[in-house]
Design a protein around this motif. Structure first.
Motif, mmCIF file in Angstrom:
data_model
loop_
_atom_site.group_PDB
_atom_site.id
_atom_site.type_symbol
_atom_site.label_atom_id
_atom_site.label_comp_id
_atom_site.label_asym_id
_atom_site.label_seq_id
_atom_site.Cartn_x
_atom_site.Cartn_y
_atom_site.Cartn_z
ATOM 1 N N GLU A 133 0.887 -1.163 0.000
ATOM 2 C CA GLU A 133 0.000 0.000 0.000
ATOM 3 C C GLU A 133 0.930 1.220 0.000
ATOM 4 O O GLU A 133 1.470 1.592 1.044
ATOM 5 C CB GLU A 133 -0.913 -0.033 1.216
ATOM 6 C CG GLU A 133 -1.893 -1.194 1.169
ATOM 7 C CD GLU A 133 -2.714 -1.337 2.442
ATOM 8 O OE1 GLU A 133 -3.949 -1.255 2.342
ATOM 9 O OE2 GLU A 133 -2.112 -1.519 3.516
ATOM 10 N N PRO A 134 1.156 1.812 -1.156
ATOM 11 C CA PRO A 134 2.211 2.825 -1.269
ATOM 12 C C PRO A 134 1.937 4.062 -0.414
ATOM 13 O O PRO A 134 0.788 4.402 -0.128
ATOM 14 C CB PRO A 134 2.208 3.171 -2.759
ATOM 15 C CG PRO A 134 0.867 2.767 -3.260
ATOM 16 C CD PRO A 134 0.455 1.586 -2.426
ATOM 17 N N GLN A 135 3.028 4.699 -0.033
ATOM 18 C CA GLN A 135 2.940 5.963 0.686
ATOM 19 C C GLN A 135 3.543 7.062 -0.184
ATOM 20 O O GLN A 135 4.519 6.830 -0.903
ATOM 21 C CB GLN A 135 3.684 5.873 2.014
ATOM 22 C CG GLN A 135 3.075 4.867 2.969
ATOM 23 C CD GLN A 135 3.775 4.827 4.311
ATOM 24 O OE1 GLN A 135 4.443 5.780 4.704
ATOM 25 N NE2 GLN A 135 3.623 3.721 5.027
ATOM 26 N N PRO A 136 2.969 8.251 -0.139
ATOM 27 C CA PRO A 136 3.482 9.342 -0.968
ATOM 28 C C PRO A 136 4.868 9.781 -0.533
ATOM 29 O O PRO A 136 5.275 9.590 0.616
ATOM 30 C CB PRO A 136 2.453 10.458 -0.762
ATOM 31 C CG PRO A 136 1.824 10.152 0.565
ATOM 32 C CD PRO A 136 1.813 8.663 0.682
ATOM 33 N N THR A 137 5.597 10.373 -1.469
ATOM 34 C CA THR A 137 6.951 10.834 -1.188
ATOM 35 C C THR A 137 6.929 12.130 -0.380
ATOM 36 O O THR A 137 5.911 12.817 -0.277
ATOM 37 C CB THR A 137 7.711 11.083 -2.491
ATOM 38 O OG1 THR A 137 7.102 12.197 -3.180
ATOM 39 C CG2 THR A 137 7.714 9.856 -3.385
ATOM 40 N N MET A 138 8.089 12.487 0.154
ATOM 41 C CA MET A 138 8.200 13.757 0.856
ATOM 42 C C MET A 138 8.068 14.932 -0.103
ATOM 43 O O MET A 138 7.667 16.027 0.312
ATOM 44 C CB MET A 138 9.536 13.819 1.606
ATOM 45 C CG MET A 138 9.680 12.769 2.711
ATOM 46 S SD MET A 138 8.290 12.770 3.884
ATOM 47 C CE MET A 138 8.495 14.378 4.642
ATOM 48 N N ASN A 139 8.401 14.718 -1.362
ATOM 49 C CA ASN A 139 8.174 15.775 -2.354
ATOM 50 C C ASN A 139 6.698 16.125 -2.444
ATOM 51 O O ASN A 139 6.327 17.298 -2.583
ATOM 52 C CB ASN A 139 8.684 15.333 -3.731
ATOM 53 C CG ASN A 139 10.184 15.395 -3.836
ATOM 54 O OD1 ASN A 139 10.842 16.124 -3.096
ATOM 55 N ND2 ASN A 139 10.748 14.634 -4.757
ATOM 56 N N MET A 140 5.824 15.104 -2.386
ATOM 57 C CA MET A 140 4.393 15.389 -2.404
ATOM 58 C C MET A 140 3.997 16.161 -1.140
ATOM 59 O O MET A 140 3.169 17.077 -1.200
ATOM 60 C CB MET A 140 3.563 14.122 -2.534
ATOM 61 C CG MET A 140 2.054 14.399 -2.511
ATOM 62 S SD MET A 140 1.015 12.939 -2.641
ATOM 63 C CE MET A 140 0.985 12.709 -4.417
ATOM 64 N N LYS A 141 4.576 15.799 -0.012
ATOM 65 C CA LYS A 141 4.251 16.516 1.221
ATOM 66 C C LYS A 141 4.584 17.995 1.095
ATOM 67 O O LYS A 141 3.840 18.859 1.571
ATOM 68 C CB LYS A 141 5.010 15.906 2.394
ATOM 69 C CG LYS A 141 4.633 16.498 3.743
ATOM 70 C CD LYS A 141 5.331 15.775 4.883
ATOM 71 C CE LYS A 141 4.885 16.318 6.234
ATOM 72 N NZ LYS A 141 5.544 15.616 7.356
ATOM 73 N N ASP A 142 5.691 18.302 0.427
ATOM 74 C CA ASP A 142 6.086 19.696 0.224
ATOM 75 C C ASP A 142 5.184 20.404 -0.775
ATOM 76 O O ASP A 142 4.822 21.570 -0.591
ATOM 77 C CB ASP A 142 7.535 19.755 -0.256
ATOM 78 C CG ASP A 142 8.524 19.300 0.808
ATOM 79 O OD1 ASP A 142 8.166 19.323 2.007
ATOM 80 O OD2 ASP A 142 9.641 18.903 0.445
ATOM 81 N N GLN A 143 4.828 19.692 -1.866
ATOM 82 C CA GLN A 143 4.093 20.325 -2.960
ATOM 83 C C GLN A 143 2.584 20.343 -2.726
ATOM 84 O O GLN A 143 1.908 21.273 -3.168
ATOM 85 C CB GLN A 143 4.387 19.594 -4.277
ATOM 86 C CG GLN A 143 5.838 19.675 -4.708
ATOM 87 C CD GLN A 143 6.091 18.920 -6.004
ATOM 88 O OE1 GLN A 143 5.385 19.105 -6.990
ATOM 89 N NE2 GLN A 143 7.103 18.070 -6.010
ATOM 90 N N ALA A 144 2.068 19.305 -2.077
ATOM 91 C CA ALA A 144 0.611 19.200 -1.878
ATOM 92 C C ALA A 144 0.337 18.555 -0.523
ATOM 93 O O ALA A 144 -0.046 17.390 -0.445
ATOM 94 C CB ALA A 144 -0.013 18.394 -3.012
ATOM 95 N N PRO A 145 0.548 19.290 0.556
ATOM 96 C CA PRO A 145 0.436 18.699 1.900
ATOM 97 C C PRO A 145 -0.937 18.103 2.201
ATOM 98 O O PRO A 145 -1.028 17.087 2.894
ATOM 99 C CB PRO A 145 0.765 19.867 2.835
ATOM 100 C CG PRO A 145 0.640 21.097 2.000
ATOM 101 C CD PRO A 145 0.946 20.705 0.597
ATOM 102 N N ARG A 146 -1.990 18.695 1.683
ATOM 103 C CA ARG A 146 -3.324 18.155 1.959
ATOM 104 C C ARG A 146 -3.513 16.797 1.272
ATOM 105 O O ARG A 146 -4.063 15.865 1.871
ATOM 106 C CB ARG A 146 -4.404 19.128 1.489
ATOM 107 C CG ARG A 146 -5.823 18.663 1.806
ATOM 108 C CD ARG A 146 -6.848 19.708 1.468
ATOM 109 N NE ARG A 146 -6.680 20.895 2.278
ATOM 110 C CZ ARG A 146 -7.439 21.979 2.176
ATOM 111 N NH1 ARG A 146 -8.433 22.014 1.287
ATOM 112 N NH2 ARG A 146 -7.222 23.017 2.955
ATOM 113 N N VAL A 147 -3.059 16.697 0.044
ATOM 114 C CA VAL A 147 -3.139 15.420 -0.672
ATOM 115 C C VAL A 147 -2.290 14.375 0.042
ATOM 116 O O VAL A 147 -2.697 13.218 0.204
ATOM 117 C CB VAL A 147 -2.680 15.583 -2.136
ATOM 118 C CG1 VAL A 147 -2.651 14.226 -2.850
ATOM 119 C CG2 VAL A 147 -3.592 16.543 -2.877
#
Length: 235
Positions: free
Chosen positions: A203-217
């Motif tokens: 069950e994949p987890q989003p990258t830290m790049n996503m956390k920076d770019q789209a924290p709500r997502v």
């Protein structure tokens, strides 16, 4: 439904070519890193089938790791897009995965199928063909919608059934209606182990790049996964 899928992805081919790789964080910072992390850094001398290649992102990445790649998609426009992307570096063919595949037995070391199988109601034929063309100890790695995601699309679902649903994709100012099939978790797992030996459920987890770019997502995906990845082997 198959004709509708083909037509929809023919229309989406240019969108995939222009923007999916750079603008879709669900792909670039979620599904793709998780899938690629399951593959060796070096695929030299390995034969790999990209089953449902879309615009050829995986094809290009597999080539970059040294693999001999065959890519296929049911959409002629996606096939043309992939050919523009990789040129003559890979064999790219228009092929329906629900038909007999044009390969000899024991041809491939890996079969990669990214977000493709949920467009098929019955997995028996593609799985039989995948098993036939995989080499002994070969690997099938595929991703599909997570059951949590599909259940959110309608209130009157029948969980234990395989049901056709539709999703609405808004891409570059246009809405596309995309049909697909949802199925219970036990159907996904049991059909896989009918043909292959299950190695890992991811069950994949989003990258830290996503956390920076789209924290709500990012936070939403950490609470409720969007995709499911299955790694299995030929017994």
């Amino acid at each position: 439904m198959k004709d509708q899928i083909k037509q929809t992805f023919n229309q989406l081919a240019k969108v995939y070519e222009k923007s999916i790789d750079t603008k879709s964080l669900y792909n670039s910072e979620y599904e793709r890193p998780a899938m690629m992390s399951q593959l060796p850094d070096s695929l030299h001398h390995k034969n790999v089938l990209d089953a449902g290649c879309a615009a050829g992102w995986y094809t290009e990445q597999l080539l970059g790791r040294g693999a001999n790649v065959v890519a296929m998609d049911i959409s002629p426009e996606m096939v043309r897009t992939t050919k523009r992307r990789v040129g003559e570096s890979a064999e790219v063919i228009c092929q329906d995965l629900e038909t007999k595949l044009p390969f000899a037995d024991n041809s491939f070391d890996y079969i990669i199928s990214s977000l493709t199988l949920h467009y098929m109601e019955n997995w028996d034929h593609p799985f039989r063909e995948f098993k036939r063309i995989l080499k002994p100890n070969g690997i099938l790695l595929f991703s599909v919608h997570h059951i949590f995601t599909d259940l959110k699309l309608r209130q009157d679902y029948h969980y234990f059934s395989t049901e056709q649903l539709t999703d609405e994709w808004n891409k570059e100012g246009k809405t596309y209606t995309v049909p697909f099939y949802r199925r219970p978790l036990q159907a996904i797992i049991n059909k896989t182990i009918q043909y292959f030996s299950l190695q890992e459920i991811i069950e994949p987890q989003p990258t830290m790049n996503m956390k920076d770019q789209a924290p709500r997502v990012y936070e939403n995906l950490m609470k409720s996964p969007q995709f499911l990845i299955i790694k299995s082997g030929k017994q």
